[in-house]
Motif scaffolding. Structure first.
Motif, PDB file in Angstrom:
ATOM      1  N   UNK A 248       0.831  -1.205   0.000  1.00 32.53           N
ATOM      2  CA  UNK A 248       0.000   0.000   0.000  1.00 32.53           C
ATOM      3  C   UNK A 248       0.866   1.256   0.000  1.00 32.53           C
ATOM      4  N   UNK A 249       1.959   1.206   0.772  1.00 34.24           N
ATOM      5  CA  UNK A 249       2.857   2.361   0.792  1.00 34.24           C
ATOM      6  C   UNK A 249       3.485   2.581  -0.580  1.00 34.24           C
ATOM      7  N   UNK A 250       3.871   1.494  -1.248  1.00 33.12           N
ATOM      8  CA  UNK A 250       4.453   1.630  -2.584  1.00 33.12           C
ATOM      9  C   UNK A 250       3.428   2.155  -3.584  1.00 33.12           C
ATOM     10  N   UNK A 251       2.184   1.667  -3.463  1.00 31.21           N
ATOM     11  CA  UNK A 251       1.130   2.173  -4.355  1.00 31.21           C
ATOM     12  C   UNK A 251       0.892   3.654  -4.108  1.00 31.21           C
ATOM     13  N   UNK A 252       0.869   4.031  -2.822  1.00 29.06           N
ATOM     14  CA  UNK A 252       0.678   5.440  -2.495  1.00 29.06           C
ATOM     15  C   UNK A 252       1.820   6.288  -3.043  1.00 29.06           C
ATOM     16  N   UNK A 253       3.043   5.789  -2.909  1.00 27.45           N
ATOM     17  CA  UNK A 253       4.185   6.522  -3.452  1.00 27.45           C
ATOM     18  C   UNK A 253       4.100   6.622  -4.975  1.00 27.45           C
ATOM     19  N   UNK A 254       3.633   5.541  -5.607  1.00 23.70           N
ATOM     20  CA  UNK A 254       3.507   5.572  -7.068  1.00 23.70           C
ATOM     21  C   UNK A 254       2.469   6.603  -7.503  1.00 23.70           C
ATOM     22  N   UNK A 255       1.316   6.633  -6.801  1.00 18.91           N
ATOM     23  CA  UNK A 255       0.299   7.634  -7.126  1.00 18.91           C
ATOM     24  C   UNK A 255       0.817   9.046  -6.888  1.00 18.91           C
ATOM     25  N   UNK A 256       1.570   9.225  -5.794  1.00 20.57           N
ATOM     26  CA  UNK A 256       2.117  10.549  -5.504  1.00 20.57           C
ATOM     27  C   UNK A 256       3.133  10.955  -6.565  1.00 20.57           C
ATOM     28  N   UNK A 257       3.973  10.009  -6.979  1.00 18.10           N
ATOM     29  CA  UNK A 257       4.946  10.319  -8.034  1.00 18.10           C
ATOM     30  C   UNK A 257       4.238  10.636  -9.349  1.00 18.10           C
ATOM     31  N   UNK A 262       2.490  14.585 -13.269  1.00 18.96           N
ATOM     32  CA  UNK A 262       1.423  15.260 -14.012  1.00 18.96           C
ATOM     33  C   UNK A 262       1.428  16.757 -13.724  1.00 18.96           C
ATOM     34  N   UNK A 263       1.691  17.121 -12.457  1.00 19.00           N
ATOM     35  CA  UNK A 263       1.745  18.546 -12.120  1.00 19.00           C
ATOM     36  C   UNK A 263       2.889  19.233 -12.854  1.00 19.00           C
ATOM     37  N   UNK A 264       4.053  18.581 -12.874  1.00 20.58           N
ATOM     38  CA  UNK A 264       5.190  19.154 -13.603  1.00 20.58           C
ATOM     39  C   UNK A 264       4.900  19.255 -15.094  1.00 20.58           C
ATOM     40  N   UNK A 265       4.220  18.240 -15.623  1.00 21.64           N
ATOM     41  CA  UNK A 265       3.883  18.273 -17.039  1.00 21.64           C
ATOM     42  C   UNK A 265       2.922  19.416 -17.350  1.00 21.64           C
ATOM     43  N   UNK A 266       1.959  19.628 -16.451  1.00 24.62           N
ATOM     44  CA  UNK A 266       1.018  20.740 -16.648  1.00 24.62           C
ATOM     45  C   UNK A 266       1.739  22.078 -16.591  1.00 24.62           C
ATOM     46  N   UNK A 267       2.681  22.199 -15.639  1.00 20.57           N
ATOM     47  CA  UNK A 267       3.442  23.451 -15.566  1.00 20.57           C
ATOM     48  C   UNK A 267       4.278  23.669 -16.816  1.00 20.57           C
ATOM     49  N   UNK A 268       4.885  22.589 -17.314  1.00 19.00           N
ATOM     50  CA  UNK A 268       5.697  22.707 -18.526  1.00 19.00           C
ATOM     51  C   UNK A 268       4.828  23.106 -19.725  1.00 19.00           C
ATOM     52  N   UNK A 269       3.664  22.489 -19.812  1.00 20.80           N
ATOM     53  CA  UNK A 269       2.757  22.838 -20.909  1.00 20.80           C
ATOM     54  C   UNK A 269       2.285  24.281 -20.799  1.00 20.80           C
TER      55      UNK A 269
END
Length: 275
Positions: A248-257, A262-269
């Motif tokens: 669960x911790x790994x899944x949570x980390x994956x979702x957070x990453x 996605x946030x960085x991609x939106x900022x870049x766009x």
């Protein structure tokens, strides 16, 4: 049975003279008598457990069971005494904590009354409420310390001699049981084994000690295996829970990453659109 002290022949009935050599038997000493059972060593007097009847075994093991029960009762009393000592120490710690808490609350209320909310204001309700709240842990702490002082002065001084007396009593009981316990196999020299063997003899599942002891060893072996399996199940369950939490911790980390990507991609766009 009497023997002649001169020739060793048997004396018939209450004969006054030996029929073989004519020696007077009225002055025969006690050592010419047949040795009494009470004068024989314990190992000679005691029948082998394997040759005892069921009734004899039940009588013997019932006596042992009563002594084991006495030991258990005394040990429970000793544990209760130590638990009382620990509880008394806990009450002392709670009392000190409550006094510290009440002191902090009182200091905070005093600080609020003098500095933050002077008494010349029309509504010092909050100060009164804080003081009232501070009184509660103060009273609890004083009561706990009173109980602790009472126990230290009256109860605890009597507990230590009582515990020492109980420990000596247990040692005396075990010393009394030792000759009988030495007749038992090493695996049967405890209260549980004695109670189980006694139960097997009483209910008729065993007619002699060897059969009852074999039943106990089988039961004890099976119980140990079940306990071992239970421990393995518990350990496996703990490992499974740890793996699930880790997953669960790994899944949570994956979702957070993924969210950060996605946030960085939106900022870049957004920057690209501005340019």
């Amino acid at each position: 049975m009497m023997f002649c002290r001169h020739c060793g022949a048997n004396l018939l009935g209450d004969a006054m003279f030996c029929v073989k050599c004519g020696t007077r038997s009225a002055v025969a000493s006690d050592d010419l008598r047949e040795p009494s059972p009470t004068a024989m060593p314990h190992s000679v007097r005691m029948l082998s457990l394997g040759r005892m009847s069921s009734a004899q075994l039940i009588k013997l093991l019932t006596s042992l069971d009563e002594q084991f029960a006495r030991i258990d009762a005394i040990e429970n009393g000793i544990r209760s005494a130590y638990e009382l000592m620990r509880r008394n120490k806990t009450e002392y710690d709670i009392g000190l904590a409550c006094l510290l808490l009440s002191g902090l609350i009182g200091a905070g209320a005093l600080h609020y009354a003098i500095i933050c909310e002077p008494w010349n204001h029309q509504d010092p309700v909050f100060v009164l409420i804080a003081c009232a709240i501070g009184i509660i842990p103060l009273l609890v702490g004083l009561n706990q310390l009173r109980v602790f002082k009472h126990n230290v002065e009256n109860l605890l001084p009597a507990l230590y001699p009582a515990i020492a007396t109980d420990e000596r009593t247990i040692a005396d009981i075990r010393k009394t049981m030792r000759p009988t316990l030495l007749l038992l196999p090493a695996s049967c020299r405890n209260g549980k084994a004695n109670a189980y063997i006694l139960q097997m003899l009483i209910c008729g599942r065993a007619d002699d000690f060897n059969t009852a002891a074999s039943l106990w060893e089988e039961y004890d072996h099976r119980r140990r295996l079940e306990q071992l399996e239970w421990n393995k199940v518990q350990e496996t369950r703990k490992q499974t829970i740890a793996l699930v939490i880790s997953a669960l911790a790994q899944v949570s980390q994956a979702f957070e990453a993924k969210r950060q990507t996605r946030t960085l991609q939106d900022l870049r766009n957004d920057l690209n659109n501005r340019h």
